[in-house]
Design a protein around this motif. Structure first.
Motif, short mmCIF file in Angstrom:
data_model
loop_
_atom_site.label_atom_id
_atom_site.label_comp_id
_atom_site.label_asym_id
_atom_site.label_seq_id
_atom_site.Cartn_x
_atom_site.Cartn_y
_atom_site.Cartn_z
N PRO A 117 -2.30 2.87 26.74
CA PRO A 117 -2.31 1.53 26.13
C PRO A 117 -1.61 1.53 24.78
CG PRO A 117 -4.47 2.54 25.94
CD PRO A 117 -3.63 3.46 26.78
N ARG A 118 -0.89 0.45 24.54
CA ARG A 118 -0.20 0.29 23.26
C ARG A 118 -0.90 -0.78 22.44
NH1 ARG A 118 4.91 -1.81 25.35
NH2 ARG A 118 3.53 -2.30 27.06
N HIS A 119 -0.87 -0.57 21.15
CA HIS A 119 -1.44 -1.52 20.19
C HIS A 119 -0.55 -1.41 18.96
CE1 HIS A 119 -4.10 -3.21 17.17
NE2 HIS A 119 -4.92 -3.62 18.12
N SER A 120 0.49 -2.24 18.89
CA SER A 120 1.55 -2.06 17.90
C SER A 120 1.03 -1.98 16.46
CB SER A 120 2.60 -3.16 18.03
OG SER A 120 2.00 -4.43 17.88
N GLN A 125 0.00 1.58 11.86
CA GLN A 125 -0.91 2.08 10.84
C GLN A 125 -1.05 3.60 10.93
OE1 GLN A 125 -2.29 0.23 8.29
NE2 GLN A 125 -0.88 -1.28 9.15
N ALA A 126 -1.11 4.11 12.15
CA ALA A 126 -1.21 5.57 12.34
C ALA A 126 0.05 6.26 11.82
CB ALA A 126 -1.45 5.89 13.81
N ARG A 132 2.29 9.15 4.98
CA ARG A 132 1.76 9.21 3.61
C ARG A 132 1.09 10.56 3.31
NH1 ARG A 132 2.50 7.74 -0.47
NH2 ARG A 132 0.55 6.94 -1.22
N GLN A 133 0.77 11.31 4.34
CA GLN A 133 0.15 12.63 4.14
C GLN A 133 1.13 13.59 3.44
OE1 GLN A 133 -3.01 13.82 5.65
NE2 GLN A 133 -3.51 11.71 6.17
N THR A 134 2.41 13.41 3.74
CA THR A 134 3.39 14.37 3.21
C THR A 134 4.52 13.74 2.40
OG1 THR A 134 4.62 14.22 5.29
CG2 THR A 134 2.99 15.99 5.10
N ASN A 135 4.58 12.40 2.33
CA ASN A 135 5.71 11.73 1.65
C ASN A 135 5.20 10.69 0.66
OD1 ASN A 135 7.97 12.89 3.27
ND2 ASN A 135 6.86 11.89 4.93
#
Length: 146
Positions: A117-120, A125-126, A132-135
């Motif tokens: 399933p897709r949820h744009s 957000q993911a 943002r964890q590395t940049n």
């Protein structure tokens, strides 16, 4: 003012004496006697052969058309193929009234053929969270918003 009442009283008296007066009714609360006066109109130009009362044409009877009562159909109890679904329902599965297996995928109930399933919005957000964890914010904007 008194002269108007006197004239009106004389007119009522004259009509009563001439035989044009109607029934007398007594008002129970006040004891006042009220006389109903019938008025007559005379036409001098009409010949004597014309009947005094002209028959009034009657209206045609109203036809009633029988109506059929249409029972509204209840909406389907569950989701149906092609209908909108909420993002919170992404990945949920069901069977529509026609027996088709369906899944909430990208805000629509689509035929369930084993797809992921897709949820744009959630997918975006993911991606932002991973970036943002590395940049920095500016680097993520450049990478994710081409």
């Amino acid at each position: 003012m008194k002269s108007k009442w006197a004239i009106a009283a004389l007119a009522v008296l004259a009509l009563a004496l001439s035989g044009c007066a109607g029934e007398k009714h007594e008002a129970p609360e006040t004891g006042v006697v009220v006389t109903e006066i019938e008025t007559a109109t005379a036409s001098t130009s009409a010949p004597e052969s014309v009947p005094a009362e002209t028959p009034v044409p009657t209206e045609a009877p109203v036809q009633t058309i029988p109506t059929q009562t249409v029972q509204p159909q209840a909406p389907p109890a569950g989701p149906v193929l092609g209908a909108r679904c909420l993002g919170a329902d992404a990945g949920k599965t069901a069977v529509d009234p026609n027996g088709v297996a369906i899944m909430c995928d990208e805000y629509r109930w689509r035929e369930n053929i084993g797809q992921d399933p897709r949820h744009s919005w959630a997918d975006d957000q993911a991606k932002w969270n991973e970036c943002r964890q590395t940049n920095t914010m500016e680097q993520c904007r450049k990478m994710l918003n081409p």
